[in-house]
Every structure is written in C-alpha cells, then in structure tokens.
Design an enzyme around this catalytic site. Structure first.
Site, PDB file in Angstrom:
ATOM      1  N   GLU A  18      75.995 116.018 118.714  1.00  0.00           N
ATOM      2  CA  GLU A  18      75.956 117.478 118.890  1.00  0.00           C
ATOM      3  C   GLU A  18      74.540 117.988 119.092  1.00  0.00           C
ATOM      4  OE1 GLU A  18      76.246 115.907 116.074  1.00  0.00           O
ATOM      5  OE2 GLU A  18      75.403 117.042 114.396  1.00  0.00           O
TER       6      GLU A  18
ATOM      7  N   HIS B 187      73.323 111.997 116.079  1.00  0.00           N
ATOM      8  CA  HIS B 187      73.985 113.304 116.155  1.00  0.00           C
ATOM      9  C   HIS B 187      74.304 113.644 117.609  1.00  0.00           C
ATOM     10  CE1 HIS B 187      73.584 114.630 111.974  1.00  0.00           C
ATOM     11  NE2 HIS B 187      72.540 113.824 111.964  1.00  0.00           N
TER      12      HIS B 187
ATOM     13  N   CYS C 166      76.928 110.474 111.532  1.00  0.00           N
ATOM     14  CA  CYS C 166      75.830 110.349 110.576  1.00  0.00           C
ATOM     15  C   CYS C 166      76.332 109.805 109.233  1.00  0.00           C
ATOM     16  CB  CYS C 166      75.092 111.680 110.436  1.00  0.00           C
ATOM     17  SG  CYS C 166      73.488 111.490 109.623  1.00  0.00           S
TER      18      CYS C 166
END
Lengths: 214, 255
Positions: free
Chosen positions: A195, A193, A83
């Site tokens: 994750e 992202h 990011c």
C-alpha cells in the site's frame, strides 16, 4: 455483484493507507475495516495487516478469538498478510522475549543481527530495514503477475523470517536473505508494504483482488 | 542491488500553502500542497515529508486535511511533523494517512514522550527530528524553535538517547546550512551515522544535485531531504535520481 474486501482490524496499526489503496485499485469493491467474524466470513477476500510489536499483536488476536478465525478464513478464501501479518502466521517469534505465533506455517521470526554488511564489503545494515528494496519472486504465483524480478517495494521492519522457508514466494537481501513473501494455499503474505509501494505495490494489490485463491 | 537510498522532497506548509523561506527571510509561495505532492509522486519521489510551520491551531487542521487528500491518491510513505506534542496529535495524523510522524521540540521537552509514542504506535512510525548547530569543530548542539533556542544538549548523545528510546528513524537538520544552499553538514551526518544504527535522513543546505550525492557518499545518510531545488523547477526528482545513479548509488525507478 461487487467484491467485498475485509481488512482485519485488531487494533495493531493504522489501516487507513491499506484501505485507501484497495479503494484505489478496486473502485467497485466494498472495502470494509472490521473485526466481526460474520463480516470476515462473508467477505470475498481478507487482508491481515499489522504494525508494531508481535507480543501485543498475538495477545489481541487471541483475546478477540481471531487466531482461530484466521485459520478458518485461510481455508475458505484468499488472505493477504502484510508486514506483521507475515510474521504472525509462522510458529514463533523471538520478539518480546519470545512469542508463540499462529503456527499456520512453520518457521521462526528473528531480529536482524547488528553489524552485518548490507552487501559484500559494504557498510553495516541499519535497523529497522527501512526503505525500498528489491524482491525476487521465487515461485510463479498469480499475485506476482506483471511484476519483474528485482522490483522495489517499501519495507519497514526489524524482525524477519529467513529465506530458507518451505513456503517462500519472494526473497530479499538485507545483510541476510529474508523471506519477503510467503505463499501457501489461499494465503499470500508479504513483509513489505504494498500500500506504500507506489506502482509496484498497487499492481500487487490488483493481482490479489483478481486472484481466485488456491 | 542494495537498499535504495531515498530522495524525500520536503513540503513546509503554512496556512494551507507550500512555502519555502530562503535564508529565513522571504517566504516564497511554492503552491498547493496536494498538487505539489502529486507532482513529486509522478516524478518518482520515494517518500514525502510535510512539515507544519504554522502557529495557529486552525491551520493545523488544514494540514490534517491536506494529508488526508494526499494519502487518498499518493501511495508512498508520508512523514508529517511540526508541532507534534502528544499521542493524541500522533493518532490524529496517523488516522489522516500519515505513515510516520516527526517529533522535535516535544522530545527535547520530555524525552519519555518518544518512548511512550514508540510503545503505543510502534517505532516504525516515530521519527525524531534533530536540529543541530555546530558549536565547535566536531561538536553540535540541539536547538529548538526553528533554531533559535539552544538546549545545551549534545546532538550525538541525543541521537543515541533517541535511538534507545525507540525512535525508528532520525531526521537530522543542520541549522547552520538550512536555507543556505551550500550543501549538507556531512561531518555532522557522518558523526550521526557512526553513533547510531538507525536509518537517518540528512537535511539542510541542499543547493544542487551534487549535494544530494555527497550526503549519501560522504555523510553516509540513508535518505536525503530537499525542498527548494524541487519546488521552483530547478530540478526534478527524476534528475536527482539519474545523478545519484551515475554516482553509483542505488536508487528506485519510480516515475
């Protein structure tokens, strides 16, 4: 010996999710959230996350001497930017009235222009770019292993690096063509992202953990 | 290949259990929140929303614990709301693993709170929840306290103010439709969509899969939130996505 994965903590955003995701894909690894140079030097690989505004991000990196350290780390071992970690590695951002970034790669970060159609003839884009969008890998890279063109990842950002970039590794359309991934040497950086991108994101993180670097 | 429209199952949590009031009357138990979250993740939910509807501070700690458990094994965005009043509340939820927090009553009480929170944590994690009730054919007002307390604020003006204050997303609930299963108030959704360029989630009133598609096609919502159609096994998230896909709406394969 178990891998040592260091997640760079410089006070920009929540690192809980990314640490949990690495613990999930690499249960044997030692996952550490840290801002200490000796631990970052000792790690096998480093994650450079970031959320929020670039001005504050750069200020904190400089105050903690992490701006120079990041360059050294990238020369030594695989580094994953996430990011703001993608935006911070280029030369300049127009956010916060203009902010000089790390300049590890060329390029500038610009805001999504308002009013662009999302797709030809479609409705105007909403800002931030929030949600699951498709990524088209533009170069072969071990971090893309097993991920098909058009896989969706979770994005949330209002500024972007244009796709016309010498280090582009993945491209996404949202009103304009943006660089959703950059790769150069030991650095792999993503605008989305991983994750928070369920199966596809975890696969990418697993690939990064297995990657030996350039 | 446009940005996927999101399907967000909503878990109202009270006393450590998922509950769903039907027409605000009987509260039906819909299970353990961690198990419910796991199930929706496996079905391909794009995001999960936890709303703390409890009153006691003890139970608020229970929700923080639920978020911690879910965040350790479910890798999709988690939004948590209900009783978020201070930056300290936000910090605690983000540290527990929430990606976004939803602010409702506290924003009405102190609009500067949204600006302060966006400045401190970044707009990307600040969702402003707008509970709106129709007061004229094309006018909606903000209500707080579960729709019981009028504020006199015009919902569309309020959406613009919250966008300017730094909200990253809006969660727009029709208090007229919530719990009725008669579909979204898409005139409200369309008015919000036209007023701000922020992404917004439509909420309140979903009774079937066609309602989800209408929220996107007629209401122009970026995401649709529903609870009871998923909680009691009527539909899976996968079925909802198949329905949207058949209606020509871009969705993510997540199951």
């Amino acid at each position: 010996m178990a891998q040592h994965i260091a997640i760079l903590d410089y006070g920009m955003g929540n690192l809980h999710s990314i640490a949990k995701a690495f613990e999930h894909v690499a249960p044997e690894a030692h996952v550490q959230i840290t801002d200490r140079a000796e631990e970052l030097h000792a790690a096998d690989r480093v994650v450079f996350p970031g959320q929020g505004a670039i001005g504050q991000c750069m200020q904190r990196l400089r105050t903690q001497g992490l701006d120079r350290l990041l360059g050294e780390l990238i020369a030594q071992k695989p580094v994953l930017g996430v990011c703001l970690g993608l935006q911070a590695v280029v030369a300049h951002s127009e956010e916060n009235g203009g902010t000089d970034c790390l300049g590890l790669l060329p390029g500038t970060v610009t805001r999504f222009p308002a009013g662009l159609p999302e797709t030809p003839g479609g409705r105007a884009i909403r800002i931030p770019h929030m949600g699951w969008n498709t990524v088209r890998p533009t170069q072969d890279h071990p971090v893309w292993a097993g991920l098909a063109a058009g896989e969706r990842f979770y994005f949330v950002h209002s500024y972007h690096v244009a796709a016309a970039h010498p280090a582009i590794a993945g491209q996404t359309h949202y009103g304009v063509e943006i660089a959703s991934a950059l790769a150069s040497g030991n650095l792999f950086a993503v605008q989305f992202h991983p994750e928070k991108s369920q199966h596809a994101g975890l696969r990418l993180l697993r690939n990064f953990v297995a990657w030996q670097g350039a | 290949m446009a940005l996927a429209r999101r399907i967000i199952p909503c878990l109202d949590v009270d006393g450590g259990r998922v509950v769903k009031g039907v027409r605000f009357l009987d509260i039906r138990d819909a299970g353990d929140p961690v198990e419910v979250a796991r199930r929706y993740d496996a079905q391909g939910a794009d995001e999960l929303c936890f709303l703390d509807i409890t009153a006691s501070s003890d139970d608020r700690r229970t929700l923080v614990h639920v978020v911690e458990q879910v965040a350790a094994e479910v890798f999709i965005p988690l939004t948590v709301g209900g009783g978020v009043r201070s930056c300290e509340d936000i910090r605690r939820l983000l540290n527990a693993g929430a990606d976004k927090v939803s602010i409702n009553t506290a924003a009405v009480r102190d609009p500067d709170f949204v600006a302060e929170a966006a400045e401190r944590f970044g707009s990307q994690c600040i969702v402003v929840a707008i509970d709106a009730k129709r007061v004229e054919p094309q006018r909606w007002e903000i209500f707080t306290h579960g729709g019981r307390r009028p504020t006199g604020l015009d919902a569309i003006d309020w959406a613009r103010r919250m966008a300017a204050a730094g909200a990253g997303e809006l969660l727009v609930t029709s208090m007229d439709r919530d719990g009725t299963r008669t579909g979204f108030d898409n005139a409200l959704n369309r008015a919000i969509a036209d007023a701000v360029d922020l992404p917004f989630i439509a909420s309140g009133g979903v009774g079937g899969l066609a309602d989800l598609a209408a929220g996107i096609l007629e209401g122009n919502a970026d995401a649709v939130l529903a609870a009871s159609i998923f909680h009691f096994g009527e539909h899976t998230v996968g079925e909802a996505k198949a329905h949207l896909r058949a209606a020509g709406i871009p969705v993510r394969d997540g199951a």
